[in-house]
Design an enzyme around this catalytic site. Structure first.
Site, PDB file in Angstrom:
ATOM      1  N   CYS A  89       0.895  -1.170   0.000  1.00 54.53           N
ATOM      2  CA  CYS A  89       0.000   0.000   0.000  1.00 54.53           C
ATOM      3  C   CYS A  89       0.928   1.213   0.000  1.00 54.53           C
ATOM      4  O   CYS A  89       1.183   1.804   1.034  1.00 54.53           O
ATOM      5  CB  CYS A  89      -0.874   0.002   1.243  1.00 54.53           C
ATOM      6  SG  CYS A  89      -1.982  -1.405   1.326  1.00 54.53           S
TER       7      CYS A  89
ATOM      8  N   CYS B 273      -1.491   3.460  10.859  1.00 55.64           N
ATOM      9  CA  CYS B 273      -1.285   4.702  11.618  1.00 55.64           C
ATOM     10  C   CYS B 273      -2.534   4.922  12.485  1.00 55.64           C
ATOM     11  O   CYS B 273      -3.205   5.939  12.389  1.00 55.64           O
ATOM     12  CB  CYS B 273      -1.000   5.891  10.709  1.00 55.64           C
ATOM     13  SG  CYS B 273      -2.182   6.132   9.393  1.00 55.64           S
TER      14      CYS B 273
ATOM     15  N   ALA C  89       1.466   4.347  -1.822  1.00 50.34           N
ATOM     16  CA  ALA C  89       1.413   5.803  -2.044  1.00 50.34           C
ATOM     17  C   ALA C  89       1.234   6.558  -0.732  1.00 50.34           C
ATOM     18  O   ALA C  89       0.536   6.059   0.151  1.00 50.34           O
ATOM     19  CB  ALA C  89       0.259   6.142  -2.990  1.00 50.34           C
ATOM     20  N   PRO C  90       1.865   7.717  -0.579  1.00 48.78           N
ATOM     21  CA  PRO C  90       2.640   8.457  -1.595  1.00 48.78           C
ATOM     22  C   PRO C  90       4.106   8.050  -1.698  1.00 48.78           C
ATOM     23  O   PRO C  90       4.889   8.726  -2.368  1.00 48.78           O
ATOM     24  CB  PRO C  90       2.526   9.904  -1.091  1.00 48.78           C
ATOM     25  CG  PRO C  90       2.426   9.773   0.402  1.00 48.78           C
ATOM     26  CD  PRO C  90       1.656   8.517   0.652  1.00 48.78           C
ATOM     27  N   GLY C  91       4.481   6.958  -1.049  1.00 48.42           N
ATOM     28  CA  GLY C  91       5.824   6.446  -1.278  1.00 48.42           C
ATOM     29  C   GLY C  91       6.825   6.775  -0.174  1.00 48.42           C
ATOM     30  O   GLY C  91       8.029   6.623  -0.373  1.00 48.42           O
ATOM     31  N   GLY C  92       6.336   7.209   0.988  1.00 49.84           N
ATOM     32  CA  GLY C  92       7.248   7.539   2.087  1.00 49.84           C
ATOM     33  C   GLY C  92       8.091   6.332   2.484  1.00 49.84           C
ATOM     34  O   GLY C  92       9.327   6.409   2.549  1.00 49.84           O
ATOM     35  N   LYS C  93       7.426   5.204   2.702  1.00 48.08           N
ATOM     36  CA  LYS C  93       8.170   4.019   3.163  1.00 48.08           C
ATOM     37  C   LYS C  93       8.879   3.349   1.989  1.00 48.08           C
ATOM     38  O   LYS C  93       9.934   2.742   2.168  1.00 48.08           O
ATOM     39  CB  LYS C  93       7.232   3.062   3.903  1.00 48.08           C
ATOM     40  CG  LYS C  93       6.646   3.755   5.135  1.00 48.08           C
ATOM     41  CD  LYS C  93       5.675   2.935   5.916  1.00 48.08           C
ATOM     42  CE  LYS C  93       5.013   3.770   7.004  1.00 48.08           C
ATOM     43  NZ  LYS C  93       4.012   4.734   6.502  1.00 48.08           N
TER      44      LYS C  93
ATOM     45  N   ASP D  51       1.237  -1.497   4.753  1.00 50.08           N
ATOM     46  CA  ASP D  51       0.961  -0.249   5.490  1.00 50.08           C
ATOM     47  C   ASP D  51      -0.506   0.058   5.187  1.00 50.08           C
ATOM     48  O   ASP D  51      -0.825   0.867   4.326  1.00 50.08           O
ATOM     49  CB  ASP D  51       1.897   0.852   4.985  1.00 50.08           C
ATOM     50  CG  ASP D  51       1.807   2.107   5.828  1.00 50.08           C
ATOM     51  OD1 ASP D  51       1.273   2.048   6.948  1.00 50.08           O
ATOM     52  OD2 ASP D  51       2.265   3.174   5.350  1.00 50.08           O
TER      53      ASP D  51
HETATM   54  C1  LIG Z   1      -1.505   4.417   4.849  1.00 57.23           C
HETATM   55  S1  LIG Z   1      -1.462   4.788   3.189  1.00 57.23           S
HETATM   56  C2  LIG Z   1       0.139   4.254   2.736  1.00 57.23           C
HETATM   57  C3  LIG Z   1       1.253   5.223   3.044  1.00 57.23           C
HETATM   58  C4  LIG Z   1       2.566   4.816   2.409  1.00 57.23           C
HETATM   59  N1  LIG Z   1       2.952   3.470   2.749  1.00 57.23           N
HETATM   60  C5  LIG Z   1       3.690   5.756   2.777  1.00 57.23           C
HETATM   61  O1  LIG Z   1       4.468   5.451   3.667  1.00 57.23           O
HETATM   62  O2  LIG Z   1       3.790   6.816   2.155  1.00 57.23           O
HETATM   63  C6  LIG Z   1      -2.417   3.513   2.504  1.00 57.23           C
HETATM   64  C7  LIG Z   1      -2.428   3.461   0.996  1.00 57.23           C
HETATM   65  O3  LIG Z   1      -3.042   2.246   0.597  1.00 57.23           O
HETATM   66  C8  LIG Z   1      -3.777   2.479  -0.573  1.00 57.23           C
HETATM   67  N2  LIG Z   1      -4.755   1.367  -0.663  1.00 57.23           N
HETATM   68  C9  LIG Z   1      -5.987   1.292  -0.108  1.00 57.23           C
HETATM   69  N3  LIG Z   1      -6.559   0.115  -0.416  1.00 57.23           N
HETATM   70  C10 LIG Z   1      -5.669  -0.554  -1.164  1.00 57.23           C
HETATM   71  C11 LIG Z   1      -5.687  -1.819  -1.792  1.00 57.23           C
HETATM   72  N4  LIG Z   1      -6.750  -2.629  -1.693  1.00 57.23           N
HETATM   73  N5  LIG Z   1      -4.621  -2.197  -2.509  1.00 57.23           N
HETATM   74  C12 LIG Z   1      -3.522  -1.389  -2.628  1.00 57.23           C
HETATM   75  N6  LIG Z   1      -3.467  -0.153  -2.063  1.00 57.23           N
HETATM   76  C13 LIG Z   1      -4.522   0.237  -1.327  1.00 57.23           C
HETATM   77  C14 LIG Z   1      -4.380   3.841  -0.336  1.00 57.23           C
HETATM   78  O4  LIG Z   1      -4.773   4.415  -1.578  1.00 57.23           O
HETATM   79  C15 LIG Z   1      -3.217   4.569   0.322  1.00 57.23           C
HETATM   80  O5  LIG Z   1      -2.428   5.193  -0.655  1.00 57.23           O
END
Ligand SMILES: C[S@@+](CC[C@H](N)C(=O)[O-])C[C@H]1O[C@@H](n2cnc3c(N)ncnc32)[C@H](O)[C@@H]1O
Length: 447
Positions: A270, A390, A272-276, A337
């Protein structure tokens, strides 16, 4: 930056740099949030429409302050009027009352300025003009009886803690000792915490750079530096060149937990936005698949990686349906995440608490379980999976970890930070480095 007061009560449109202009537009953003739109999206739409870049800072600041104080401001308004005014008037008054009821040390405008400019703001809108007398009377009444009114509304938990009642109850049930600290932390301003790219610098070297630039900062973790005063990212030394990224200290715990080694194949499920994603790539030369379901958000992964000059395979797809995107090659590491309530990051996103509904928690928990179940088979034997949210709600944290451990016979639970509760450093205090968002981490190895 505080807006100035260049409006007259007789002007048809307030100057774009006036507080009246900012108040009117913050009230519009508040109306959008009340209708269910996330604040960042509401502000983006508003800024595109009004196209006055100089006013953005003040509008955004007032909107964020109002949402941090919404319980209090709404309760004050209810105490000050006999019947609720029409929505445009109520939203303008709510924004003004949020500013007027701020602690005096964090107030950015004088009470006189707020009242004067709120009346100007009411005067320029057809929907609010007939009630500008009411706006004036309500705000002056508040100033006359400030202490009494504030004491009176503090009996209402929503006014006292500035969170919805159900949310307060959830936090209190989950954390019977720490609940007040958690709610208070949610109403503070989050600091700007940076992650130093270990390929390019170290915390000590980067602190020297900041010291030379006269930017006060402290070390806040193995790769973390916290600025004691926030700056626009463009002015953060090395940000544009990828030397540092913006990332909270708790979020910085994810990538090291995966204990990656060069050559490993890793899934960031998961992303976006790509922090991890960026952090993982800074730590080792790995073959990284960054998966994201939302195409627009996936573009932000590409932008972040291009700033860091790092590469991943960005894939648009649903983590719960690997058949749609997986090439069949197993992963050494998987990071989930997961989408969650965001209850650990409410100080950065004060709108979240007002937008979420109690039923969301169970729906999110089901989605998190679907992801865990769908992605576990993609892991090699001996491979490891990190589950993160989070959130501070156990239904999205410890209870999920226990559910997974119970269900998945070949999963061994390894040590991990578990629940990190949000904590706030004292303002400007260099010695207290413990300032972080709320997060949950669990880690499993496949036998
Ligand atoms: C908590 S954020 C992730 C933050 C990211 N890991 C970072 O550190 O920048 C969760 C992300 O999961 C995406 N997401 C939600 N459901 C999803 C799914 N079924 N499959 C893949 N990505 C999903 C959301 O669009 C969102 O961008």
């Amino acid at each position: 930056m505080p807006a100035t007061q260049t409006t007259s009560h007789f002007a048809m449109q307030p100057a774009p740099d006036s507080l009246a202009f900012a108040l009117n537009n913050a009230a519009r953003a508040l109306a959008a949030v009340r209708a269910g739109t996330a604040l960042p999206a509401a502000l983006t739409a508003l800024f595109a429409e009004i196209d006055v870049p100089a006013a953005r800072g003040a509008i955004q600041d007032i909107a964020y302050r109002t949402l941090r104080a919404l319980g209090r401001a709404d309760a004050l308004l209810a105490a000050l009027v006999r019947k609720p005014p029409p929505a445009p008037v109520a939203n303008l008054l709510t924004c003004a009352l949020a500013l007027l009821s701020d602690e005096p040390e964090s107030a950015i405008y004088t009470p006189f300025t707020v009242v004067d400019q709120a009346v100007c703001a009411a005067n320029v809108q057809p929907a609010t003009r007939p009630m500008k007398g009411l706006v004036n009377a309500v705000l002056r009444n508040f100033l006359r009886s400030r202490a009494t009114l504030l004491a009176q509304i503090m009996h209402d938990p929503v006014a006292r803690w500035n969170h919805p009642r159900w949310w307060i109850d959830e936090v209190r049930t989950a954390w019977p000792i720490a609940w007040e600290e958690i709610l208070s932390a949610g109403n503070t301003h989050a600091p700007l915490t940076l992650r130093v790219n270990q390929r390019r610098s170290t915390v000590a070297e980067y602190l020297d750079v900041l010291h030379t630039a006269q930017i006060p900062a402290v070390a806040a973790g193995p790769s973390a530096v916290r600025l004691l005063r926030a700056l626009p990212v463009e002015r953060v030394p090395g940000f544009m060149q990828g030397v540092v990224s913006v990332q909270d200290a708790s979020a910085q715990r994810a990538a090291p937990l995966l204990e990656i080694r060069p050559g490993m194949r890793v899934l960031d499920a998961c992303a976006a936005p790509g922090g991890k994603t960026g952090h993982l790539l800074e730590l080792a030369e790995i073959d990284l698949v960054a998966l994201e379901v939302d195409q627009a958000r996936a573009m932000r992964i590409e932008q972040n990686l291009s700033r860091l000059q790092l590469m991943a395979t960005v894939c648009i797809g649903n983590a719960s349906s690997p058949d749609e995107w997986w090439d069949g090659r197993l992963f050494d590491r998987v990071l989930i995440d997961a989408p969650c309530s965001g209850s650990g990051i409410v100080r950065r996103h004060p709108d979240i608490r007002w937008l979420r509904r109690p039923a969301d928690l169970a729906a999110l928990a089901r989605e998190q379980q679907r992801m865990l179940a769908a992605l576990w088979p993609l892991l090699k034997p001996g491979g490891e999976l990190v589950y993160a949210t989070c959130s501070i709600f156990p239904i999205e944290g410890e209870r999920q970890a226990q559910w997974f451990e119970g269900k998945q016979q070949d999963a061994v639970r390894l040590s991990a930070p578990g629940q990190l509760l949000p904590s706030t450093a004292l303002p400007g205090c260099a010695s207290n480095t413990d300032d972080r968002d709320g997060f949950f981490y669990a880690r499993f190895r496949k036998q």
